[in-house]
Write a protein that holds these residues in place. Sequence first.
Motif, PDB file in Angstrom:
ATOM      1  N   PRO A  65       9.746 -18.883   7.307  1.00 24.93           N
ATOM      2  CA  PRO A  65       8.150 -17.815   8.448  1.00 24.93           C
ATOM      3  C   PRO A  65       8.738 -18.721  10.345  1.00 24.93           C
ATOM      4  CG  PRO A  65       7.364 -17.886   6.270  1.00 24.93           C
ATOM      5  CD  PRO A  65       8.485 -19.130   5.962  1.00 24.93           C
ATOM      6  N   GLY A 223       3.613 -14.961  14.820  1.00 28.89           N
ATOM      7  CA  GLY A 223       3.750 -15.916  13.530  1.00 28.89           C
ATOM      8  C   GLY A 223       2.731 -15.259  12.149  1.00 28.89           C
ATOM      9  N   ARG A 224       3.356 -14.346  11.734  1.00 28.49           N
ATOM     10  CA  ARG A 224       2.565 -13.626  10.426  1.00 28.49           C
ATOM     11  C   ARG A 224       3.806 -11.990  10.544  1.00 28.49           C
ATOM     12  NH1 ARG A 224       1.591  -8.195  11.028  1.00 28.49           N
ATOM     13  NH2 ARG A 224       1.205  -7.318  13.227  1.00 28.49           N
ATOM     14  N   PRO A 225       3.977 -12.609   9.284  1.00 30.49           N
ATOM     15  CA  PRO A 225       5.232 -11.008   8.826  1.00 30.49           C
ATOM     16  C   PRO A 225       4.134  -9.545   9.148  1.00 30.49           C
ATOM     17  CG  PRO A 225       3.627 -11.308   6.853  1.00 30.49           C
ATOM     18  CD  PRO A 225       3.300 -12.547   8.044  1.00 30.49           C
ATOM     19  N   THR A 227       4.198  -5.909   8.592  1.00 28.90           N
ATOM     20  CA  THR A 227       4.124  -5.006   7.589  1.00 28.90           C
ATOM     21  C   THR A 227       4.656  -3.640   7.605  1.00 28.90           C
ATOM     22  OG1 THR A 227       2.562  -3.842   8.827  1.00 28.90           O
ATOM     23  CG2 THR A 227       1.225  -5.909   6.542  1.00 28.90           C
ATOM     24  N   GLU A 244      12.203 -10.244   3.200  1.00 24.92           N
ATOM     25  CA  GLU A 244      11.246 -10.946   2.723  1.00 24.92           C
ATOM     26  C   GLU A 244      11.528 -12.210   1.849  1.00 24.92           C
ATOM     27  OE1 GLU A 244       6.387  -9.772   0.505  1.00 24.92           O
ATOM     28  OE2 GLU A 244       8.317  -7.757   0.680  1.00 24.92           O
ATOM     29  N   PRO A 249       9.898 -12.677   7.962  1.00 29.92           N
ATOM     30  CA  PRO A 249       8.546 -12.245   8.571  1.00 29.92           C
ATOM     31  C   PRO A 249       8.524 -10.888   8.338  1.00 29.92           C
ATOM     32  CG  PRO A 249       9.987 -12.549  10.552  1.00 29.92           C
ATOM     33  CD  PRO A 249      11.144 -13.180   9.491  1.00 29.92           C
ATOM     34  N   LYS A 251       6.828  -7.742   4.963  1.00 28.04           N
ATOM     35  CA  LYS A 251       5.660  -7.708   3.588  1.00 28.04           C
ATOM     36  C   LYS A 251       5.706  -6.152   3.508  1.00 28.04           C
ATOM     37  CE  LYS A 251       2.918  -8.599   0.460  1.00 28.04           C
ATOM     38  NZ  LYS A 251       3.321  -9.029  -0.350  1.00 28.04           N
ATOM     39  N   ASP A 272       2.496  -1.659  10.537  1.00 26.75           N
ATOM     40  CA  ASP A 272       3.263  -1.954  11.099  1.00 26.75           C
ATOM     41  C   ASP A 272       5.044  -1.392  12.088  1.00 26.75           C
ATOM     42  OD1 ASP A 272       1.430  -3.552  11.825  1.00 26.75           O
ATOM     43  OD2 ASP A 272       2.229  -5.325  10.847  1.00 26.75           O
TER      44      ASP A 272
END
Length: 423
Positions: A65, A223-225, A227, A244, A249, A251, A272
């Motif tokens: 990530p 800084g996050r996956p 969606t 994934e 990054p 989910k 997202d």
Amino acid sequence: MSWASRTIVLVVLGIALLAGLTACGGDDPDPTATPQPAPEPTATPVPDAPAPAPDPTATPTPLPPGATAPPATATPTPRPAPTATPTAIPEVEGFDAEAYFSGKTIKIIVGFSPGGGYDGYSRLLGEAVERLMPGNPKVIVTNLPGGGGLRGLQETMRSRPDGLTIHPMAPRHPAAEAGGIDREDFDINTVNLIGTPSFNDDHLTMCVRRDIATSWEEVLALGRPITTGTSAPGGDMIGGQLIEALGGPIKVIFGYEGTSEVLAAIDRGELDATTRCADEYISNLYPGWYDDRLLVPLFWSRSPIEQSFLDRMGTGLQTDEVRHMFDVIDATEEQKDVFLLAQNLESLARMFVMAPDTPEEIVLTWQRVFRQIVEDPEFVAKAELAERPVKYGDPAVLIENLRKAATFSDEARALFATLYGAG
């Protein structure tokens, strides 16, 4: 050798070549969430091209990530989905199809919610069947969503073998069956295939909400996956699942019952990103997204992205500015081959099937009428108005692709199984 005998030989050959995939083993831990069966071919497969030899020294190199994308200079040449010249369908002798279907009602069971591609193509097909099937039977379309299309498939397999119940099967089911997952009420040896009206070798694009990111670099910087969602492993989300699985990054959230639910989740900001951003989906369900410029393409796969697609979305981008998926992940050549095989199987979405033990003359009649429908100008015109692209998909292509899985290493087979919910 009779037509039916040739069909059985083909199925046995395909299953033998796929036996190595059973190393992925075991039932899906959640059969209600990721169901997957597999169809039986009814036409002579086109010989497959020699598969690239896997690199025995290569090992998976997950993308952690936040990692940066590979250099733009290392742009791969994507391999397109396969095509095949339609195989000949034997003549039906001694069967009065008009007398048989006259006064009957045909049921099309759709395994997804209304509003999506499976539902839309089924309703278009139903209208054409009433017009072009001998005897002009009535057609009803019913939705039975659940398990990534498994509930509808199982209901069809349990129906009377009289050719009066058909179902547009999701390709995740034959792929998972090939990976060693047994599905109740489904058998690759006995299912009867008709064909698909939507063989798809167009681009498949991952699009993200503009308020989340406008490029892959911005996704990495979150800084996050991000969606994204679909009904079950496989399907349109093969690319997202691969990223994934390699630590990228993204989910993937499962459990949505169809395209309409996925896009509703995008519209309310629950998800997202989505691959359901082609014209056939947005124009039918959320045409206002074009004016709002809601979505931005992140990467594409399958065939090159079209400029008209980018222009309609109001991106201001040129085709060479949107990268292929292999440009944003760090994957070995064999991992890429696993993805390409899975993606090619997805090109055969909506393969219509019938119950086991349906008499051969009924199966042949359906196959001939189905191909006639896909080539019918009125059907094509109505599909174009609904923005449903029409292209005949031969069951032989399904077998051609499944055979290639026999060349994979154990690691690649495990990855293939993971993409279909068996890993």
